[in-house]
Design a protein around this motif. Structure first.
Motif, short mmCIF file in Angstrom:
data_model
loop_
_atom_site.label_atom_id
_atom_site.label_comp_id
_atom_site.label_asym_id
_atom_site.label_seq_id
_atom_site.Cartn_x
_atom_site.Cartn_y
_atom_site.Cartn_z
N PRO A 110 0.81 -1.22 0.00
CA PRO A 110 0.00 0.00 0.00
C PRO A 110 0.84 1.27 0.00
N LYS A 111 2.01 1.23 0.59
CA LYS A 111 2.79 2.46 0.66
C LYS A 111 3.23 2.96 -0.72
N VAL A 112 3.36 2.04 -1.69
CA VAL A 112 3.76 2.46 -3.04
C VAL A 112 2.69 3.37 -3.66
N GLY A 113 1.43 2.97 -3.50
CA GLY A 113 0.35 3.79 -4.03
C GLY A 113 0.16 5.08 -3.25
N LEU A 114 0.40 5.01 -1.94
CA LEU A 114 0.22 6.21 -1.11
C LEU A 114 1.31 7.24 -1.40
N TYR A 115 2.56 6.80 -1.49
CA TYR A 115 3.63 7.73 -1.84
C TYR A 115 3.39 8.32 -3.24
N ALA A 116 2.93 7.45 -4.15
CA ALA A 116 2.66 7.92 -5.51
C ALA A 116 1.59 9.00 -5.50
N LEU A 161 2.64 -0.46 5.20
CA LEU A 161 2.10 0.90 5.14
C LEU A 161 3.23 1.88 5.43
N PRO A 162 3.12 3.10 4.96
CA PRO A 162 4.22 4.04 5.19
C PRO A 162 4.24 4.50 6.65
N ASP A 163 5.41 4.46 7.26
CA ASP A 163 5.50 5.02 8.62
C ASP A 163 6.51 6.15 8.66
N THR A 164 7.14 6.44 7.52
CA THR A 164 8.06 7.59 7.45
C THR A 164 7.68 8.43 6.25
N LEU A 165 8.27 9.61 6.21
CA LEU A 165 8.10 10.43 5.01
C LEU A 165 8.88 9.74 3.88
#
Lengths: 289, 496
Positions: free
Chosen positions: B42-48, B200-204
């Motif tokens: 999921p973090k790939v789509g969220l960062y994108a 999931l992203p936990d950092t910037l």
């Protein structure tokens, strides 16, 4: 065969205090030119919707519903703006016809004033605008935000009304030999703007007095040959200060000068001479592009 | 320019920020769902979504349009991720961005004029079907709890807005997520959650150069994917820009949008995000929520990142059923339901183009193929119709034994056989005059057909002369610019 329509004096009308002055000067100019007077009111859409929904879900056929809703809202707004504008230009038209202008056209266009001017440029011989528009009449300092854009939008002369009308007697022609001021000189020579009753003060403010004198004397010779009533004055110093002082001393009615010959960026960084003159003076202006 | 930039950013501050918040809340579940479609964390789509929204807010050509990770582009990445892994997806994303910038400089946005309304409807319907199909794995082989939760989620999404006062205040997709999460947590229901789907992203996000060998083999692997992503991304972005132009009655800079999408994808790839493009549904939600300026897109992107970085623990216990409900809503909202009714009222050719577009997309999972098919079929129908615009009158003069054929209309590849068929080659006459001054020869196939007729008639012993060929062949030239002028068109088409 279609006949090319005679080019018009176009007066920009809105609900501001300046509108009466704009109409009166436009009447005066169109009588001198014997050209038709076109009164233009522009309808600016805010593109701002009062009906916002934050439910954030996507419902079937939402685009169609939203399009209906937004276009209905804008139609109401447009109808109101058109009706308001129609009142303004109808009054202006009456005023012009009572003053004896034979050919008066009243028109409304959608969009901003600069857009309208560039669309209509081919049929315009001169534009008359107020120094401040409807949105700015309350503010004491500054000019209308659209004024510079409007002047830049076209290459036709723009007359700017700053005070209520009184029959102009004296015109100050700020001459520095630049291409736009040459253009202005040629227009004067052809007597394109004013009847010869007007007293024309050619003033040049240069770094050296000799340069200034050369410039004004050459211009004087050219214009006198055209049968105009000329006063010439050469000066040194800060152009804005000297010119505004001269305006006051001689009770000048109209200042004629080239305008915005530099790009926008130059004006943004260094401040525009034209803008400074407009801000510091109390005369009407005739700006040549 | 400076003034319009200021207007784009600060012309509508309050509404833009509020709309941006609504959009950000809706973007979070979508970005996660699209990551799952592509087969990445999921973090790939969220960062994108963060990178694309923030960059496009600055460099895009359509103020108020929302771009982020999307289903249309995610669908194209599935096999690349499965066969080669995330790092290859990141370079493919960067390359797609480069291709989009090139497309912008080449003015390829002008080709959008070939996309008919039917193709566009087919595109949206196919996209809706694919988004729905992507949810099916979450709904098969699961306990009844998932169905109940999904149904409850849909109920909240569609009915919550009717609740007095708060219904218009809180975005219903968010209420759905909060309520379902609370239920699952309180009752300890054992269903799949977002945390089960990957990291999931936990950092910037940080700047990262993709870890792949930079050689021709890599290029060979990613190039086909990058081309597809670039094309589909621009198609959806330009279509969405048109929708927003229409809704807001303002204009956008399509060339700038193409280049902007490219820059946004490069930025996304460099911080570990997947490729994306404009989102039709979210952009409409933005406009409906009052968003008009660039600030709305910027707010959505920035807030999305803040939300996910600080709320990643909470986010990981959100049940997938809540996400599925949101995606079903997106699917239902993207589908053009009127188009089903219109199947009966629209011309068959239009319906055929729409249906063909849908079938090819659903079959290939590539929207570009569907669009090309739609354009092709639509063009064939058009050629078929134009070829009907031709007839030949003939007249026989007894005294001189002369047959005169008067050709009127369009002669080109598709009508040339009909053209030949009008002539009576069996008739024995002295002279044949073919008057073509009211005809238009559009291509060399048309001219060849005329040659064929002349040769055949000569073989039968007739003297053949052609009248008005100069006028008729003026349309042969590829000088399209000439046809822009009314008097030129009048000169060429005057015969009709």
């Amino acid at each position: 065969m279609s006949v090319t329509p005679q080019s018009v004096i176009l007066a920009g009308i809105d609900g501001s205090n300046f509108s009466d002055a704009v109409i009166d000067y436009a009447i005066w100019l169109s009588k001198i030119h014997q050209s038709p007077l076109k009164l233009l009111h522009t309808i600016e859409h805010s593109h701002h919707s009062e009906q916002v929904h934050h439910e954030g879900n996507l419902t079937p056929n939402m685009k169609e519903h939203l399009l209906d809703e937004l276009s209905d809202e804008e139609r109401q707004e447009s109808k109101q703006l058109i009706a308001d504008g129609k009142r303004l230009i109808t009054n202006a038209k009456q005023r012009a016809e009572q003053a004896g202008v034979e050919n008066v056209i009243a028109k409304q266009r959608h969009g901003t004033l600069p857009e309208a001017l560039s669309d209509l440029e081919s049929e315009i011989s001169m534009v008359v605008l107020g120094a401040k528009g409807e949105d700015h009449q309350g503010s004491k300092a500054g000019l209308g935000t659209q004024l510079e854009q409007a002047i830049r939008a076209i290459s036709k002369p723009v007359f700017i009304a700053t005070t209520s009308f009184s029959e102009p007697q004296k015109l100050l022609f700020a001459y520095n030999g630049s291409p736009t001021s040459q253009k202005a000189l040629n227009l004067l020579k052809k007597n394109a703007f004013f009847d010869s009753q007007l007293e024309i003060h050619i003033v040049s403010v240069q770094k050296s007095l000799a340069d200034a004198t050369n410039l004004v004397e050459d211009a004087r010779t050219e214009l006198q040959a055209a049968g105009l009533n000329i006063v010439a004055k050469a000066m040194t110093g800060d152009p804005v200060k000297e010119l505004t002082q001269y305006q006051q001393e001689k009770a000048i009615d109209i200042t004629m000068m080239g305008a915005f010959s530099h790009g926008k960026l130059h004006g943004f960084i260094f401040g525009s001479f034209t803008t400074q003159m407009l801000l510091e003076s109390t005369t009407q202006f005739l700006l040549i592009r | 320019m400076l003034l319009s930039a200021k207007q784009d950013w600060l012309g509508n501050v309050r509404d833009d920020i509020l709309a941006g918040i609504v959009v950000a809340l809706a973007l979070v579940p979508e970005a996660i769902a699209f990551s799952i479609i592509a087969g990445v964390d999921p973090k790939v789509g969220l960062y994108a979504s963060f990178a694309i929204a923030v960059i496009i807010a600055i460099v895009g050509g359509r103020a108020g349009m929302i771009s982020a990770a999307t289903a249309a582009t995610a669908l194209l990445m599935v096999t690349l991720v499965k066969d080669h892994g995330l790092q290859y997806l990141l370079v493919a994303t960067i390359l797609a961005g480069v291709l989009q910038i090139v497309a912008g400089y080449l003015n390829l946005h002008k080709f959008m004029s070939f996309i008919s309304k039917s193709v566009m409807t087919g595109f949206l319907n196919a996209l809706a079907i694919l988004i729905f199909m992507a949810q099916l794995p979450e709904l098969t082989d699961v306990t009844w709890h998932v169905y109940a939760l999904t149904a409850a989620g849909l109920g909240i999404i569609y009915l919550f807005p009717y609740v007095p006062k708060i219904g218009q205040l809180l975005p219903s997709p968010l209420v759905n997520i909060v309520v379902l999460t609370v239920i699952v947590y309180l009752f300890g229901i054992d269903v799949r959650t977002i945390g089960d789907m990957g990291e999931l992203p936990d950092t910037l996000p940080i700047f990262l150069w993709p870890d792949v060998p930079f050689n021709f083999e890599t290029l060979g692997i990613i190039f086909p994917y990058s081309v597809s992503i670039a094309i589909v991304g621009l198609l959806e972005s330009l279509m969405t820009a048109n929708v927003i132009d229409e809704l807001t009655d303002t204009e956008s800079d399509k060339k700038r949008e193409c280049k902007g999408q490219g820059i946004a994808n490069i930025g996304s790839g460099l911080i570990g995000g997947m490729a994306g493009c404009a989102m039709i549904g979210q952009s409409i939600i933005n406009v409906k929520s009052g968003g008009r300026g660039r600030l709305s897109t910027m707010t959505a992107g920035v807030l999305l990142l803040i939300l996910v970085v600080f709320l990643s623990d909470i986010l990981s216990i959100v049940p997938m059923a809540a996400l599925v409900a949101v995606m079903i809503m997106v699917s239902v909202g993207t589908f053009n339901w009127n188009s089903i009714k219109e199947l009966q009222t629209n011309p068959t050719s239009a319906s055929a183009v729409m249906v063909a577009t849908v079938i090819v997309v659903v079959w290939t999972h590539n929207l570009a193929f569907g669009v090309f098919t739609g354009i092709l079929i639509g063009s064939l129908f058009m050629a078929q119709r134009l070829s009907q615009f031709m007839y030949i009158e003939s007249d026989y003069n007894d005294e001189t034994d002369t047959r005169t054929y008067q050709v009127v209309g369009q002669v080109f590849f598709n009508s040339s056989d009909r053209f030949i068929g009008f002539f009576d080659f069996k008739e024995a006459v002295d002279k044949v005059i073919i008057d073509v001054h009211r005809a238009h020869f559009w291509d060399i196939t048309g001219v060849a057909a005329l040659d064929k007729v002349v040769i055949k008639l000569r073989r039968e012993g007739a003297d053949v002369s052609i009248v008005g060929l100069n006028e008729a062949s003026e349309t042969l030239l590829d000088k399209f610019a000439v046809h822009d002028k009314p008097e030129e068109i009048e000169k060429i088409m005057g015969g009709h």
